[in-house]
Write a protein that holds these residues in place. Structure first.
Motif, PDB file in Angstrom:
ATOM      1  N   LEU A  74      72.837  13.403  59.359  1.00  0.00           N
ATOM      2  CA  LEU A  74      71.356  13.385  59.325  1.00  0.00           C
ATOM      3  C   LEU A  74      70.936  12.238  58.372  1.00  0.00           C
ATOM      4  O   LEU A  74      70.096  11.465  58.231  1.00  0.00           O
ATOM      5  CB  LEU A  74      70.723  14.581  58.890  1.00  0.00           C
ATOM      6  N   ILE A  75      71.826  12.344  56.890  1.00  0.00           N
ATOM      7  CA  ILE A  75      71.455  11.542  55.940  1.00  0.00           C
ATOM      8  C   ILE A  75      71.847   9.829  56.382  1.00  0.00           C
ATOM      9  O   ILE A  75      70.966   9.061  56.235  1.00  0.00           O
ATOM     10  CB  ILE A  75      72.718  11.714  54.824  1.00  0.00           C
ATOM     11  N   GLU A  77      71.535   8.792  59.380  1.00  0.00           N
ATOM     12  CA  GLU A  77      70.532   8.712  60.302  1.00  0.00           C
ATOM     13  C   GLU A  77      69.328   8.029  59.655  1.00  0.00           C
ATOM     14  O   GLU A  77      68.527   7.265  60.087  1.00  0.00           O
ATOM     15  CB  GLU A  77      70.284   9.668  61.250  1.00  0.00           C
ATOM     16  N   LYS A  78      68.812   8.890  58.570  1.00  0.00           N
ATOM     17  CA  LYS A  78      67.586   8.757  58.079  1.00  0.00           C
ATOM     18  C   LYS A  78      67.688   7.555  57.093  1.00  0.00           C
ATOM     19  O   LYS A  78      66.680   6.846  56.480  1.00  0.00           O
ATOM     20  CB  LYS A  78      67.229   9.962  57.320  1.00  0.00           C
ATOM     21  N   THR A  79      68.876   7.220  56.235  1.00  0.00           N
ATOM     22  CA  THR A  79      68.998   6.312  55.164  1.00  0.00           C
ATOM     23  C   THR A  79      69.715   5.003  55.566  1.00  0.00           C
ATOM     24  O   THR A  79      69.280   3.903  54.906  1.00  0.00           O
ATOM     25  CB  THR A  79      69.388   6.827  54.129  1.00  0.00           C
ATOM     26  N   LYS A 309      69.335  21.420  58.074  1.00  0.00           N
ATOM     27  CA  LYS A 309      68.614  20.371  58.322  1.00  0.00           C
ATOM     28  C   LYS A 309      67.624  20.172  57.430  1.00  0.00           C
ATOM     29  O   LYS A 309      67.382  19.218  56.832  1.00  0.00           O
ATOM     30  CB  LYS A 309      68.010  20.288  59.619  1.00  0.00           C
ATOM     31  N   THR A 312      69.084  19.345  54.036  1.00  0.00           N
ATOM     32  CA  THR A 312      69.694  17.923  53.934  1.00  0.00           C
ATOM     33  C   THR A 312      68.323  17.002  53.842  1.00  0.00           C
ATOM     34  O   THR A 312      68.394  16.021  52.945  1.00  0.00           O
ATOM     35  CB  THR A 312      70.389  17.705  55.049  1.00  0.00           C
ATOM     36  N   LEU A 313      67.241  17.374  54.484  1.00  0.00           N
ATOM     37  CA  LEU A 313      66.076  16.746  54.387  1.00  0.00           C
ATOM     38  C   LEU A 313      65.410  16.511  53.135  1.00  0.00           C
ATOM     39  O   LEU A 313      64.760  15.560  52.534  1.00  0.00           O
ATOM     40  CB  LEU A 313      64.995  17.043  55.404  1.00  0.00           C
ATOM     41  N   ILE A 316      67.585  14.257  50.909  1.00  0.00           N
ATOM     42  CA  ILE A 316      67.326  13.157  51.333  1.00  0.00           C
ATOM     43  C   ILE A 316      66.089  12.483  50.454  1.00  0.00           C
ATOM     44  O   ILE A 316      66.178  11.203  49.946  1.00  0.00           O
ATOM     45  CB  ILE A 316      67.024  12.708  52.604  1.00  0.00           C
ATOM     46  N   GLU A 317      65.081  13.052  50.375  1.00  0.00           N
ATOM     47  CA  GLU A 317      63.946  12.972  49.682  1.00  0.00           C
ATOM     48  C   GLU A 317      64.258  12.509  48.236  1.00  0.00           C
ATOM     49  O   GLU A 317      63.827  11.660  47.476  1.00  0.00           O
ATOM     50  CB  GLU A 317      62.853  13.727  49.964  1.00  0.00           C
ATOM     51  N   GLN A 320      66.529   9.176  47.571  1.00  0.00           N
ATOM     52  CA  GLN A 320      65.848   7.988  47.987  1.00  0.00           C
ATOM     53  C   GLN A 320      65.938   6.998  46.572  1.00  0.00           C
ATOM     54  O   GLN A 320      66.280   5.859  46.808  1.00  0.00           O
ATOM     55  CB  GLN A 320      64.604   8.191  48.253  1.00  0.00           C
TER      56      GLN A 320
END
Length: 333
Positions: A74-75, A77-79, A309, A312-313, A316-317, A320
Motif C-alpha cells: 500500500l505504501i 502504491e500510494k507514494t 490498511k 498504513t494509511l 503514509i500521511e 509524506q
C-alpha cells in the motif's frame, strides 16, 4: 605440596572440561535444529525480497508487529516509493533483529523503526532462541560479537541444546514446505493471510481477551546504559556511516487506559527523547497507532487486514513530509 597438587588437579580437570565442552560446541555448529528451520526460511525469504527491491527504498524494520501491521504494498502504491517490509519476529534480541538489515539495506535507503516496546527496556543478553538460531545458522554473527557477549553466549548454552545440535548433525531435520511463505506473504514482505473475514470463532474470542502488554506496570524511563538501547544506537550509527536515513515510529498495539498513566507516559516520552537526542525524527505519537481490540488478529501487536490498511494509511500521511524532502520522492516519480 599436597595442596599444590590438589589445586593443579582441579585446574587440569577444569581445563579438560572446558576443552571438551568447546569441542562439543564446535562439532555441532551449523547443524540446523527443527526449531530453527522455519525461522531460517523466513530470514532467507526476507533477504531475497530486500535484495530484489529497487533502491533507494523505504524499509520497515521491527519484529512481527511490522509484518502484521504495515503494508509496504500500500505504501508503494500510494507514494510510488519502493518499499520493503523487514518485519520478522520479536523474540530474538534487538541486536540480532537489527543485524539482519545490514544485509538488506543500501546507501540511499531510508529505514523506519517501529520497534516493539519490549526492546527499550531489555538487557539484550543472548536468550535461548537467539542461541539456538545462531549456532545453527549464523556463525558470522557470533564472530562479530564482542568478547564479553561471546562469553555470555557460550555460558548460556544449555546441555539440552548441545544434545539437540549433536543429534541434528547426524539426523538433519526435514525442511518445511518453502512455498508456504509465498502463500502467506506478498512480494513486498507483507503478511497476507491475516484476513478479518477468515477469523475463526476461537480467534474472535481470543481477540476479546487481549490484555495490556506484559510488564507494562513496570515501565519506567529508559536507561541509556541498557544494552538494548546501546544496540539500537549502534544500528543508528551504522546507518549514518552508510548513508542510510533513519526514522523512528511506534508499533501498532491495543489501546488501554494504563498507557495514559504518568509512569507509562514517562516511559514513552523517554523513547522519543532518546531518538531526538540522536537526531532521529520520530513519526507520530504512540497513541496514533493504538487501536481498539476489534482491529487485531491474534495478539496485541498483530493487526488483521482491515487494521493493517487503516494503520498504513495513517503512517503514509505522517511520512509524506519526509518523503517529499528526500530523494526517495524523486525515485518514486
Amino acid at each position: 605440596m599436597k595442596y599444590r597438587n590438589f589445586l593443579r588437579g582441579i585446574l587440569l580437570g577444569f581445563l579438560i572440561g572446558l576443552f571438551s565442552f568447546s569441542l562439543v560446541i564446535i562439532f555441532q555448529l551449523g547443524a540446523p535444529t527443527q526449531s530453527t528451520i522455519e525461522r531460517a526460511e523466513l530470514y532467507e525469504f526476507k533477504t531475497k525480497i530486500a535484495q530484489s527491491t529497487n533502491s533507494p527504498k523505504l524499509a520497515i524494520i521491527a519484529g512481527s508487529s511490522a509484518r502484521l501491521g504495515i503494508s509496504c504494498e500500500l505504501i508503494q502504491e500510494k507514494t510510488g516509493v519502493s518499499c520493503f517490509n523487514g518485519g520478522t519476529v520479536a523474540d530474538m534480541s534487538v541486536d540480532y533483529v537489527l543485524s539482519l538489515p545490514r544485509k538488506w539495506l543500501n546507501p540511499g535507503d531510508t529505514v523506519i523503526l517501529p520497534l516493539e516496546y519490549y526492546y527499550y527496556n531489555t538487557s539484550d543478553r543472548p536468550n535461548a532462541t537467539v542461541i539456538d538460531y545462531v549456532m545453527a545458522h549464523d556463525l558470522d554473527y557470533f564472530l562479530s560479537l564482542d568478547l564479553i557477549t561471546k562469553i555470555q553466549f557460550i555460558s548460556s548454552i544449555s546441555l539440552g541444546r548441545l544434545k539437540e545440535g549433536i543429534f541434528a548433525k547426524f539426523n538433519p531435520p526435514q525442511n518445511i514446505n518453502k512455498t508456504d511463505l509465498q502463500k502467506t506473504h506478498n512480494q513486498y514482505g507483507d503478511i497476507i493471510d491475516n484476513r478479518e473475514a477468515d477469523m475463526t470463532q476461537e480467534q474472535l474470542k481470543n481477540q476479546e481477551s487481549i490484555a495490556p502488554l506484559g510488564g507494562v506496570e513496570d515501565w519506567d524511563s529508559i536507561n541509556l546504559n541498557n544494552r538494548g538501547i546501546k544496540n539500537i544506537l549502534k544500528f543508528i550509527d551504522w546507518c549514518n556511516q552508510n548513508n542510510i536515513k533513519v526514522l523512528a515510529s511506534w508499533p501498532n498495539t491495543t489501546y488501554f487506559e494504563i498507557y495514559q498513566q504518568e509512569q507509562q507516559q514517562n516511559f514513552l516520552n523517554s523513547i522519543e527523547k532518546f531518538y531526538e537526542s540522536n537526531n532521529v525524527p520520530v513519526i507520530g505519537t504512540p497513541e496514533d497507532f493504538m487501536y481498539d481490540k476489534s482491529m487485531f488478529y491474534d495478539s496485541n501487536y498483530h493487526l488483521h487486514d482491515r487494521g493493517v490498511k487503516i494503520r498504513t494509511l495513517q503512517l503514509i500521511e505522517l511520512i509524506q513530509p519526509y518523503l517529499k524532502s528526500s530523494y526517495l520522492q524523486e525515485e518514486g516519480k
